[in-house]
Write a protein that holds these residues in place. Structure first.
Motif, PDB file in Angstrom:
ATOM      1  N   ASN A 145      52.023  43.901  15.125  1.00 48.48           N
ATOM      2  CA  ASN A 145      52.329  45.104  14.216  1.00 48.48           C
ATOM      3  C   ASN A 145      53.255  45.210  13.129  1.00 48.48           C
ATOM      4  O   ASN A 145      53.456  46.114  12.493  1.00 48.48           O
ATOM      5  N   MET A 146      54.062  44.024  13.048  1.00 48.62           N
ATOM      6  CA  MET A 146      55.014  43.801  11.983  1.00 48.62           C
ATOM      7  C   MET A 146      54.595  43.342  10.716  1.00 48.62           C
ATOM      8  O   MET A 146      53.908  42.459  10.505  1.00 48.62           O
ATOM      9  N   TYR A 147      55.059  43.890   9.532  1.00 46.63           N
ATOM     10  CA  TYR A 147      54.439  43.305   8.218  1.00 46.63           C
ATOM     11  C   TYR A 147      55.735  44.217   7.295  1.00 46.63           C
ATOM     12  O   TYR A 147      56.340  44.918   7.590  1.00 46.63           O
ATOM     13  N   PHE A 148      55.629  43.580   6.084  1.00 46.29           N
ATOM     14  CA  PHE A 148      56.238  44.136   4.916  1.00 46.29           C
ATOM     15  C   PHE A 148      55.568  44.767   3.950  1.00 46.29           C
ATOM     16  O   PHE A 148      54.438  44.501   3.555  1.00 46.29           O
ATOM     17  N   ASP A 149      55.792  46.063   3.621  1.00 50.09           N
ATOM     18  CA  ASP A 149      55.131  46.896   2.738  1.00 50.09           C
ATOM     19  C   ASP A 149      55.173  46.477   1.332  1.00 50.09           C
ATOM     20  O   ASP A 149      55.852  45.541   1.063  1.00 50.09           O
ATOM     21  N   LYS A 150      54.526  47.367   0.533  1.00 53.99           N
ATOM     22  CA  LYS A 150      54.516  46.886  -1.023  1.00 53.99           C
ATOM     23  C   LYS A 150      56.168  47.172  -1.570  1.00 53.99           C
ATOM     24  O   LYS A 150      56.207  46.308  -2.459  1.00 53.99           O
ATOM     25  N   GLU A 151      56.821  47.702  -0.937  1.00 52.93           N
ATOM     26  CA  GLU A 151      58.149  47.794  -1.444  1.00 52.93           C
ATOM     27  C   GLU A 151      58.944  46.783  -0.733  1.00 52.93           C
ATOM     28  O   GLU A 151      60.261  46.762  -1.178  1.00 52.93           O
ATOM     29  N   GLY A 152      58.593  45.966   0.201  1.00 53.07           N
ATOM     30  CA  GLY A 152      59.423  45.215   0.712  1.00 53.07           C
ATOM     31  C   GLY A 152      60.030  45.682   2.071  1.00 53.07           C
ATOM     32  O   GLY A 152      61.012  44.726   2.700  1.00 53.07           O
ATOM     33  N   ILE A 153      59.890  46.680   2.632  1.00 56.49           N
ATOM     34  CA  ILE A 153      60.309  47.283   3.594  1.00 56.49           C
ATOM     35  C   ILE A 153      59.467  46.854   5.025  1.00 56.49           C
ATOM     36  O   ILE A 153      58.472  46.868   4.980  1.00 56.49           O
ATOM     37  N   VAL A 154      60.332  46.401   6.004  1.00 56.70           N
ATOM     38  CA  VAL A 154      59.560  45.637   6.964  1.00 56.70           C
ATOM     39  C   VAL A 154      59.310  47.309   7.906  1.00 56.70           C
ATOM     40  O   VAL A 154      60.086  48.136   8.027  1.00 56.70           O
ATOM     41  N   GLN A 155      58.048  46.939   8.314  1.00 59.40           N
ATOM     42  CA  GLN A 155      57.176  48.169   9.000  1.00 59.40           C
ATOM     43  C   GLN A 155      57.094  47.679  10.245  1.00 59.40           C
ATOM     44  O   GLN A 155      56.376  46.540  10.528  1.00 59.40           O
ATOM     45  N   SER A 156      57.065  48.366  11.330  1.00 62.66           N
ATOM     46  CA  SER A 156      56.432  48.039  12.672  1.00 62.66           C
ATOM     47  C   SER A 156      56.555  49.410  13.489  1.00 62.66           C
ATOM     48  O   SER A 156      57.191  50.444  13.058  1.00 62.66           O
ATOM     49  N   ASP A 157      55.929  49.503  14.497  1.00 60.74           N
ATOM     50  CA  ASP A 157      55.712  50.619  15.359  1.00 60.74           C
ATOM     51  C   ASP A 157      57.100  50.910  15.950  1.00 60.74           C
ATOM     52  O   ASP A 157      57.814  50.124  16.328  1.00 60.74           O
ATOM     53  N   ALA A 158      57.298  52.040  16.497  1.00 57.29           N
ATOM     54  CA  ALA A 158      58.332  52.534  17.339  1.00 57.29           C
ATOM     55  C   ALA A 158      57.974  53.646  18.223  1.00 57.29           C
ATOM     56  O   ALA A 158      56.752  54.031  18.497  1.00 57.29           O
ATOM     57  N   ILE A 159      59.006  53.638  19.343  1.00 59.59           N
ATOM     58  CA  ILE A 159      58.627  54.764  20.395  1.00 59.59           C
ATOM     59  C   ILE A 159      59.623  55.960  20.343  1.00 59.59           C
ATOM     60  O   ILE A 159      60.842  55.843  19.934  1.00 59.59           O
ATOM     61  N   VAL A 160      58.964  57.214  20.438  1.00 58.49           N
ATOM     62  CA  VAL A 160      59.672  58.233  20.777  1.00 58.49           C
ATOM     63  C   VAL A 160      60.274  58.652  21.992  1.00 58.49           C
ATOM     64  O   VAL A 160      59.327  58.451  22.998  1.00 58.49           O
ATOM     65  N   LYS A 161      61.369  58.744  22.409  1.00 56.77           N
ATOM     66  CA  LYS A 161      61.958  58.794  23.598  1.00 56.77           C
ATOM     67  C   LYS A 161      62.721  60.315  23.604  1.00 56.77           C
ATOM     68  O   LYS A 161      63.157  60.732  22.695  1.00 56.77           O
ATOM     69  N   VAL A 162      62.799  60.810  24.951  1.00 56.58           N
ATOM     70  CA  VAL A 162      63.796  61.885  25.231  1.00 56.58           C
ATOM     71  C   VAL A 162      64.796  61.541  26.400  1.00 56.58           C
ATOM     72  O   VAL A 162      64.341  60.879  27.142  1.00 56.58           O
ATOM     73  N   ILE A 163      65.755  62.068  26.326  1.00 53.78           N
ATOM     74  CA  ILE A 163      66.625  61.933  27.578  1.00 53.78           C
ATOM     75  C   ILE A 163      66.409  63.157  28.445  1.00 53.78           C
ATOM     76  O   ILE A 163      66.665  64.266  28.042  1.00 53.78           O
ATOM     77  N   LYS A 164      65.902  62.699  29.494  1.00 55.71           N
ATOM     78  CA  LYS A 164      65.298  63.427  30.679  1.00 55.71           C
ATOM     79  C   LYS A 164      66.199  63.234  32.109  1.00 55.71           C
ATOM     80  O   LYS A 164      65.951  62.033  32.329  1.00 55.71           O
ATOM     81  N   ASP A 165      66.887  64.141  32.671  1.00 60.08           N
ATOM     82  CA  ASP A 165      67.400  64.008  34.022  1.00 60.08           C
ATOM     83  C   ASP A 165      68.410  62.874  33.689  1.00 60.08           C
ATOM     84  O   ASP A 165      68.448  61.691  34.427  1.00 60.08           O
ATOM     85  N   GLY A 166      68.753  62.692  32.560  1.00 65.93           N
ATOM     86  CA  GLY A 166      69.955  61.382  32.229  1.00 65.93           C
ATOM     87  C   GLY A 166      69.423  59.988  32.339  1.00 65.93           C
ATOM     88  O   GLY A 166      70.087  59.282  32.278  1.00 65.93           O
ATOM     89  N   LYS A 167      67.826  60.156  31.890  1.00 62.93           N
ATOM     90  CA  LYS A 167      67.465  58.618  31.509  1.00 62.93           C
ATOM     91  C   LYS A 167      66.602  59.062  30.332  1.00 62.93           C
ATOM     92  O   LYS A 167      65.862  59.827  30.121  1.00 62.93           O
ATOM     93  N   PRO A 168      66.386  57.922  29.695  1.00 57.15           N
ATOM     94  CA  PRO A 168      65.503  57.782  28.590  1.00 57.15           C
ATOM     95  C   PRO A 168      64.162  57.590  28.827  1.00 57.15           C
ATOM     96  O   PRO A 168      63.860  57.000  30.055  1.00 57.15           O
ATOM     97  N   VAL A 169      63.075  58.381  28.564  1.00 66.75           N
ATOM     98  CA  VAL A 169      61.814  58.615  28.957  1.00 66.75           C
ATOM     99  C   VAL A 169      60.998  58.297  27.811  1.00 66.75           C
ATOM    100  O   VAL A 169      61.215  59.314  26.762  1.00 66.75           O
ATOM    101  N   LYS A 170      60.129  57.783  27.793  1.00 64.96           N
ATOM    102  CA  LYS A 170      59.238  57.716  26.582  1.00 64.96           C
ATOM    103  C   LYS A 170      58.253  58.943  26.628  1.00 64.96           C
ATOM    104  O   LYS A 170      57.686  59.290  27.539  1.00 64.96           O
ATOM    105  N   VAL A 171      57.960  59.399  25.287  1.00 63.11           N
ATOM    106  CA  VAL A 171      57.344  60.555  25.234  1.00 63.11           C
ATOM    107  C   VAL A 171      55.794  59.999  24.971  1.00 63.11           C
ATOM    108  O   VAL A 171      55.318  59.379  24.489  1.00 63.11           O
TER     109      VAL A 171
END
Length: 173
Positions: A145-171
């Protein structure tokens, strides 16, 4: 508001007063440990209950209770191949963002190799840049999923997480 500050500071009261005056809807923290912990403790002591977010630095603290319920962005998890190879070589889990760096270096190597195929001379920066911009859906440690966009910025997917019960959890998606 933007509140630049020294990561070595221990007293953020002046910055916190400016944040309170600005009344933001959310506070985005780009700090690392231990500054992020100190800032959050001082924010809460000052009565600031504004939601917090950041980019993967929330996972770096052993004091996840400071961030309970807070959402943030983190890079994709590395492939099992990358993690396994890293673990075998260094006897440790890959550090945060190491798969990103690995993929970026490999993107550049791929572009240089492609730019150099048409010439026996060292490829020019323009030729490498052209090849780099042509690469889409690069397959690496973070998937394809990684590439450079037309402005030369690296693009890739990311994950949204939340701290729940003291642990990182993927949303969930």
């Amino acid at each position: 508001s933007d509140q630049p500050h020294d990561q070595e500071e221990k007293n953020y009261q002046t910055m916190i007063a400016k944040v309170k005056q600005a009344g933001p809807d959310i506070i985005v923290l780009f700090d690392q440990v231990p500054a992020i912990e100190i800032i959050v403790k001082q924010l809460r002591e000052a009565g600031v209950q504004t939601p917090l977010t950041g980019i993967n630095s929330l996972e770096q603290t052993p004091h996840l209770d400071l961030f309970e319920g807070q959402w943030y962005i983190t890079p994709l998890e590395p492939s099992s191949d990358f993690s396994g190879s890293y673990q075998a070589r260094y006897n440790a889990a890959p550090p945060v963002c190491s798969p990103n760096a690995y993929d970026i270096v490999n993107l550049l190597v791929t572009a240089v190799e492609r730019a150099g195929k048409s010439s026996s001379e060292k490829p020019s920066i323009k030729a490498v840049t052209r090849e780099l911009m042509k690469i889409k859906n690069f397959r690496g440690a973070l998937g394809n999923n990684m590439y450079f966009d037309k402005e030369g910025i690296v693009q890739s997917d990311a994950i949204v997480k939340v701290i729940k019960d003291g642990k990182p959890v993927k949303v969930s998606d």
